[in-house]
Design a protein around this motif. Structure first.
Motif, PDB file in Angstrom:
ATOM      1  N   SER A 286      13.220  -3.339 -10.237  1.00 58.53           N
ATOM      2  CA  SER A 286      12.489  -3.774  -8.976  1.00 58.53           C
ATOM      3  C   SER A 286      11.145  -2.892  -8.873  1.00 58.53           C
ATOM      4  O   SER A 286      11.429  -1.562  -8.934  1.00 58.53           O
ATOM      5  CB  SER A 286      13.746  -3.360  -7.935  1.00 58.53           C
ATOM      6  OG  SER A 286      14.514  -4.388  -7.941  1.00 58.53           O
ATOM      7  N   VAL A 287      10.274  -3.328  -8.219  1.00 57.87           N
ATOM      8  CA  VAL A 287       8.896  -2.650  -7.910  1.00 57.87           C
ATOM      9  C   VAL A 287       8.622  -2.925  -6.482  1.00 57.87           C
ATOM     10  O   VAL A 287       8.620  -4.024  -6.030  1.00 57.87           O
ATOM     11  CB  VAL A 287       7.800  -3.102  -8.850  1.00 57.87           C
ATOM     12  CG1 VAL A 287       6.838  -2.517  -8.324  1.00 57.87           C
ATOM     13  CG2 VAL A 287       8.165  -3.401 -10.394  1.00 57.87           C
ATOM     14  N   ASN A 288       8.295  -1.762  -5.736  1.00 57.28           N
ATOM     15  CA  ASN A 288       8.062  -1.770  -4.351  1.00 57.28           C
ATOM     16  C   ASN A 288       6.458  -2.417  -4.185  1.00 57.28           C
ATOM     17  O   ASN A 288       5.526  -1.871  -4.873  1.00 57.28           O
ATOM     18  CB  ASN A 288       8.247  -0.614  -3.691  1.00 57.28           C
ATOM     19  CG  ASN A 288       9.805  -0.151  -3.542  1.00 57.28           C
ATOM     20  OD1 ASN A 288      10.266  -0.629  -2.877  1.00 57.28           O
ATOM     21  ND2 ASN A 288      10.106   0.791  -4.349  1.00 57.28           N
ATOM     22  N   VAL A 289       6.156  -3.326  -3.399  1.00 49.29           N
ATOM     23  CA  VAL A 289       5.021  -3.916  -3.071  1.00 49.29           C
ATOM     24  C   VAL A 289       4.553  -3.459  -1.488  1.00 49.29           C
ATOM     25  O   VAL A 289       5.104  -3.683  -0.758  1.00 49.29           O
ATOM     26  CB  VAL A 289       4.857  -5.234  -3.318  1.00 49.29           C
ATOM     27  CG1 VAL A 289       3.397  -5.743  -2.730  1.00 49.29           C
ATOM     28  CG2 VAL A 289       5.103  -5.513  -4.919  1.00 49.29           C
ATOM     29  N   SER A 290       3.506  -2.679  -1.387  1.00 49.60           N
ATOM     30  CA  SER A 290       3.095  -2.211  -0.256  1.00 49.60           C
ATOM     31  C   SER A 290       2.473  -3.447   0.921  1.00 49.60           C
ATOM     32  O   SER A 290       1.834  -4.441   0.141  1.00 49.60           O
ATOM     33  CB  SER A 290       2.093  -1.143  -0.268  1.00 49.60           C
ATOM     34  OG  SER A 290       0.728  -1.685  -0.585  1.00 49.60           O
ATOM     35  N   ALA A 291       2.169  -3.054   1.948  1.00 50.99           N
ATOM     36  CA  ALA A 291       1.921  -4.113   2.965  1.00 50.99           C
ATOM     37  C   ALA A 291       0.297  -4.505   2.395  1.00 50.99           C
ATOM     38  O   ALA A 291      -0.263  -5.405   2.775  1.00 50.99           O
ATOM     39  CB  ALA A 291       1.724  -3.659   4.387  1.00 50.99           C
ATOM     40  N   ARG A 292      -0.377  -3.261   1.987  1.00 51.51           N
ATOM     41  CA  ARG A 292      -1.735  -3.586   1.538  1.00 51.51           C
ATOM     42  C   ARG A 292      -1.831  -4.461   0.534  1.00 51.51           C
ATOM     43  O   ARG A 292      -2.653  -5.244   0.561  1.00 51.51           O
ATOM     44  CB  ARG A 292      -2.336  -2.304   1.675  1.00 51.51           C
ATOM     45  CG  ARG A 292      -3.958  -1.962   1.030  1.00 51.51           C
ATOM     46  CD  ARG A 292      -4.871  -2.566   2.404  1.00 51.51           C
ATOM     47  NE  ARG A 292      -6.199  -2.557   2.083  1.00 51.51           N
ATOM     48  CZ  ARG A 292      -6.811  -1.484   2.222  1.00 51.51           C
ATOM     49  NH1 ARG A 292      -6.464  -0.366   2.960  1.00 51.51           N
ATOM     50  NH2 ARG A 292      -8.275  -1.482   2.141  1.00 51.51           N
ATOM     51  N   GLN A 293      -0.853  -4.316  -0.361  1.00 49.17           N
ATOM     52  CA  GLN A 293      -1.056  -5.154  -1.785  1.00 49.17           C
ATOM     53  C   GLN A 293      -0.805  -6.498  -1.065  1.00 49.17           C
ATOM     54  O   GLN A 293      -1.274  -7.603  -1.696  1.00 49.17           O
ATOM     55  CB  GLN A 293      -0.022  -4.617  -2.359  1.00 49.17           C
ATOM     56  CG  GLN A 293      -0.379  -3.256  -3.318  1.00 49.17           C
ATOM     57  CD  GLN A 293       0.652  -2.930  -4.316  1.00 49.17           C
ATOM     58  OE1 GLN A 293       1.598  -2.345  -3.857  1.00 49.17           O
ATOM     59  NE2 GLN A 293       0.679  -3.077  -5.431  1.00 49.17           N
ATOM     60  N   LEU A 294       0.131  -6.648  -0.064  1.00 49.48           N
ATOM     61  CA  LEU A 294       0.549  -8.162   0.326  1.00 49.48           C
ATOM     62  C   LEU A 294      -0.752  -8.748   0.682  1.00 49.48           C
ATOM     63  O   LEU A 294      -0.856 -10.130   0.596  1.00 49.48           O
ATOM     64  CB  LEU A 294       1.515  -8.287   1.405  1.00 49.48           C
ATOM     65  CG  LEU A 294       2.836  -8.010   0.922  1.00 49.48           C
ATOM     66  CD1 LEU A 294       3.880  -8.063   2.270  1.00 49.48           C
ATOM     67  CD2 LEU A 294       3.468  -9.163  -0.027  1.00 49.48           C
ATOM     68  N   GLN A 295      -1.893  -8.309   1.133  1.00 47.32           N
ATOM     69  CA  GLN A 295      -2.901  -8.805   1.802  1.00 47.32           C
ATOM     70  C   GLN A 295      -4.076  -9.131   0.628  1.00 47.32           C
ATOM     71  O   GLN A 295      -5.109  -9.923   0.968  1.00 47.32           O
ATOM     72  CB  GLN A 295      -3.749  -7.821   2.851  1.00 47.32           C
ATOM     73  CG  GLN A 295      -2.729  -7.568   3.828  1.00 47.32           C
ATOM     74  CD  GLN A 295      -2.295  -8.581   4.666  1.00 47.32           C
ATOM     75  OE1 GLN A 295      -3.062  -9.776   4.869  1.00 47.32           O
ATOM     76  NE2 GLN A 295      -0.923  -8.449   5.017  1.00 47.32           N
ATOM     77  N   GLU A 296      -3.876  -8.393  -0.603  1.00 50.35           N
ATOM     78  CA  GLU A 296      -4.653  -8.974  -1.828  1.00 50.35           C
ATOM     79  C   GLU A 296      -4.719 -10.179  -2.238  1.00 50.35           C
ATOM     80  O   GLU A 296      -3.287 -10.826  -2.493  1.00 50.35           O
ATOM     81  CB  GLU A 296      -4.428  -7.755  -2.848  1.00 50.35           C
ATOM     82  CG  GLU A 296      -4.936  -6.468  -2.349  1.00 50.35           C
ATOM     83  CD  GLU A 296      -6.361  -6.373  -2.251  1.00 50.35           C
ATOM     84  OE1 GLU A 296      -7.103  -6.655  -3.071  1.00 50.35           O
ATOM     85  OE2 GLU A 296      -6.747  -5.604  -1.155  1.00 50.35           O
ATOM     86  N   ALA A 297      -5.941 -10.930  -2.401  1.00 51.09           N
ATOM     87  CA  ALA A 297      -5.363 -12.496  -2.712  1.00 51.09           C
ATOM     88  C   ALA A 297      -5.036 -12.468  -4.407  1.00 51.09           C
ATOM     89  O   ALA A 297      -4.498 -13.480  -4.637  1.00 51.09           O
ATOM     90  CB  ALA A 297      -6.854 -13.020  -2.576  1.00 51.09           C
ATOM     91  N   GLY A 298      -5.266 -11.417  -5.046  1.00 51.81           N
ATOM     92  CA  GLY A 298      -4.931 -11.566  -6.466  1.00 51.81           C
ATOM     93  C   GLY A 298      -3.534 -10.959  -6.669  1.00 51.81           C
ATOM     94  O   GLY A 298      -3.198 -10.839  -8.171  1.00 51.81           O
TER      95      GLY A 298
END
Length: 699
Positions: free
Chosen positions: A541-553
């Motif tokens: 399991s890898v945590n994805v931050s809110a900032r990463q969620l906004q990245e198009a890629g």
């Protein structure tokens, strides 16, 4: 045009040696100093060229004149000879008829008075010589010889028949023979031609000198005047040093050059003004930018020091202005910024100034601040003015601002420290929630410096690969068998291991979480693939931050990590906090759908601490819920929320994971309630790869 140009008077002296470029105070360029010399002047060079041209033309005309003079001299000689012959022919005939040698000799001597005649003879009918005289001919010269033969060669001997006296058609009784000296004739011709040639050369030289004088007076001197005017041009003040029109040349080429140069100076001044405006003004609002604000502040501070009052510098940042652009479009955002500028201008006093520093940041400089309370009241008035909703194209846009205040001289005695202090105070106001103002304090700067130091260290950590992953096991609740791991980031400094809570917030704020998160994802996938190659199927399991969620890629990044590591997608689980997903539900729904299409699992981390809405659970393609540790800590004393989350998860067919399990009681209760997986210090702390493999992947 400048005033000097309009007057039309010649403002120059006659000395050409001063005032040339680089000589009389004009701009100097290395290697461009001008040394004037008459011999290199335009008038001398053009005069010499003109004189040479005149000489060549004169020589050509002289050659024609010599040819014409030779022909004319030949005709003249023939005419003279005919005249002489006509005059003496009768006397010679009488002498021949009477055989009077004395008369014959007198006739001969009269003819010899002509210097061109070298011999005279009177012959009788049988060619018997009655009388004759011949003198020595002139000696040929290198020029007279060829010329005499060319022009007078056929005139060396002139013959005239003598007839019986008093009988015009009488019997020929003898012959008068005149011998001419062609060399003497050629010498006379040369004297005549030489005199003409010499006078022509002198005439042409005089014309050349006159041409030099005219060119110097009417061309070179005005050109020197233009040169001095050009040398005096100040590039920073072109209109004040415009070129005067040379007197008498207003309508000729020199006047044209001066007029066109002044037009160029006018265009240069206009261009400089436009460039200065572009360099010192904000194009959107027309307000001064940071450059001009700094200049104005630099002029204000000495006045404040002399007068003994304070100067307040305000740094404003609009809170969440990015949302305005995203919600209403950039055009509306630009119009809001222009109105912000207008409102700030309206609340200021005469002498105060406002500037746009960039994006959604503004600055205000207020002079004559007697007490800090005056600056505080102005800050409150600014906040109140900017908080009034903006009515644009039917939209009502509400904004707040964060304001930082720095005071001269207490917070700085130069523009840059004051602007920097106001900026730091503004960041403090924004960190406190925005919509407020803060005065600069020295400890703020210390925190800002520390933050900058940490950011620099964080960037260096990325470049030098100072991060490592620890893994915390997830266990099946009932069997305590390993069911997966969660990848947790650590910063391995030289002297200690830094926990994520100490640097992740800064990474989120600066955007460095994006490259860090990409590294975590690649490393975790590669590790899970190595375990699979060893025969252990361990989901990670890898945590994805809110900032990463906004990245198009993001989706492409996950797909690339899976492809490069050859990891089956079902062995990768993406953990996203509930709050991050709810910031933009539509975007989250589309993004998670694409991730699920890759085959990876999606867990809602810290479930129960945010919205906990049934509606979004129906919409989002999640596969698991993680019960937050704050609810697990209350078990078994308080179980209502934990029970509700577990029941909700079962009703949606989702796997449930409880994190932060630290006691046997918590573990037993979760097992009884049907929780699928547990993780926490009761079972294992986060550990490096080697310890995980030793304790959980034996055999």
């Amino acid at each position: 045009m400048g005033g000097a140009a309009a007057s039309g008077t010649e403002a120059h002296d006659d000395s050409p040696s001063d005032g040339m470029p680089g000589i009389d105070g004009g701009p100097r360029v290395a290697g461009s100093r001008f040394h004037w010399s008459f011999w290199s002047s335009l008038s001398f060079k053009e005069g010499v060229r003109g004189a040479i041209a005149a000489l060549l033309i004169g020589f050509a005309f002289s050659a024609v004149e010599i040819g014409w003079a030779a022909s004319r001299e030949r005709e003249k000689v023939l005419t003279i000879v005919d005249d002489i012959a006509a005059q003496v022919e009768g006397s010679a005939a009488i002498a021949a008829w009477n055989l009077d040698s004395q008369l014959a000799n007198q006739v001969i001597m009269d003819n010899l008075k002509l210097h061109a005649v070298s011999g005279v003879e009177i012959l009788l009918k049988d060619n018997e010589r009655l009388a004759g005289v011949r003198r020595k001919p002139a000696q040929d010269g290198w020029l007279t010889g060829p010329l005499s033969r060319l022009v007078f060669g056929d005139l060396s001997t002139i013959r005239r028949p003598l007839r019986q006296p008093n009988s015009p058609n009488g019997e020929i009784i003898g012959e008068l023979r005149l011998d001419l000296d062609p060399v003497v004739l050629a010498r006379d011709l040369l004297i005549l031609a030489g005199t003409g040639l010499l006078s022509g050369v002198l005439r042409n030289l005089l014309l050349g000198l006159a041409l030099v004088a005219v060119l110097h007076r009417y061309v070179t001197r005005p050109l020197f005047s233009l040169g001095r005017s050009i040398a005096r041009i100040d590039p920073d003040r072109p209109l004040e040093t415009a070129m005067p029109l040379p007197s008498g040349h207003e309508r000729d080429e020199l006047g044209y050059i001066a007029a066109r140069t002044n037009e160029l100076l006018a265009r240069l001044a206009s261009s400089q003004e436009a460039q200065r405006r572009m360099a010192t003004r904000d194009l959107l609002t027309g307000l001064p930018n940071r450059v001009l604000l700094t200049e104005e502040l630099g002029r204000s501070l000495p006045k404040a020091e002399r007068a003994g009052y304070n100067v307040a510098v305000f740094h404003l940042d609009l809170d969440r202005f990015k949302t305005v652009n995203e919600s209403y479009g950039l055009d509306v955002g630009d119009r809001v910024l222009r109105e912000v500028g207008d409102r700030l201008t309206s609340v200021l006093r005469a002498g105060d100034s406002v500037a746009r520093l960039g994006a959604d940041e503004f600055a205000v400089v207020a002079e004559d601040i007697a007490q800090p309370e005056m600056a505080a009241r102005l800050a409150e008035r600014i906040l109140e003015t900017l908080a009034v909703p903006y009515a644009i194209d039917g939209h009502s846009v509400s904004l707040t601002a964060s304001v930082g205040v720095a005071l001269y001289p207490g917070d700085g005695r130069d523009p840059e420290p004051l602007l920097r202090g106001a900026d730091v105070a503004m960041c403090t106001a924004k960190a406190a929630g925005g919509g407020r103002y803060r005065f600069f304090a020295r400890e703020m700067m210390d925190r800002a410096v520390a933050r900058l130091h940490n950011e620099t260290a964080l960037r260096r950590a990325i470049e030098e690969s100072q991060f490592v992953l620890y893994y915390q096991p997830k266990l099946e609740t009932l069997t305590r068998k390993l069911s997966g791991v969660e990848a947790l980031l650590r910063w391995q400094k030289a002297d200690r291991l830094v926990m994520p809570g100490d640097f992740i917030p800064l990474a989120e704020e600066t955007g460095l979480i994006v490259p860090i998160g990409a590294w975590v994802l690649r490393t975790a996938c590669a590790q899970a693939a190595r375990w699979l190659a060893m025969g252990h199927s361990v989901p990670v399991s890898v945590n994805v931050s809110a900032r990463q969620l906004q990245e198009a890629g993001l989706v492409d990044l996950v797909a690339d990590c899976l492809a490069q590591s050859n990891l089956p997608p079902e062995l990768l689980n993406i953990e996203i906090t509930e709050t991050s997903m709810m910031r933009d539900l539509d975007h989250s729904e589309a993004l998670l759908e694409r991730l699920r299409c890759l085959g990876v699992g999606i867990s809602v981390d810290d479930f129960g601490t945010g919205y906990s809405s049934l509606a979004y659970l129906r919409r989002l393609p999640v596969t698991a819920l993680k019960l937050d540790r704050s609810f697990v800590n209350d078990i078994p004393a308080e179980t209502a929320i934990a029970t509700a989350v577990l029941n909700l998860s079962r009703s949606f067919g989702l796997k449930t994971v409880a994190e932060g399990v630290e006691t046997e009681e918590q573990w037993h209760w979760l097992g009884q309630q049907g929780c699928d997986e547990v993780q926490g210090f009761l079972f294992a702390r986060p550990m490096p790869v080697d310890l995980l493999e030793r304790d959980f992947l034996k055999g």
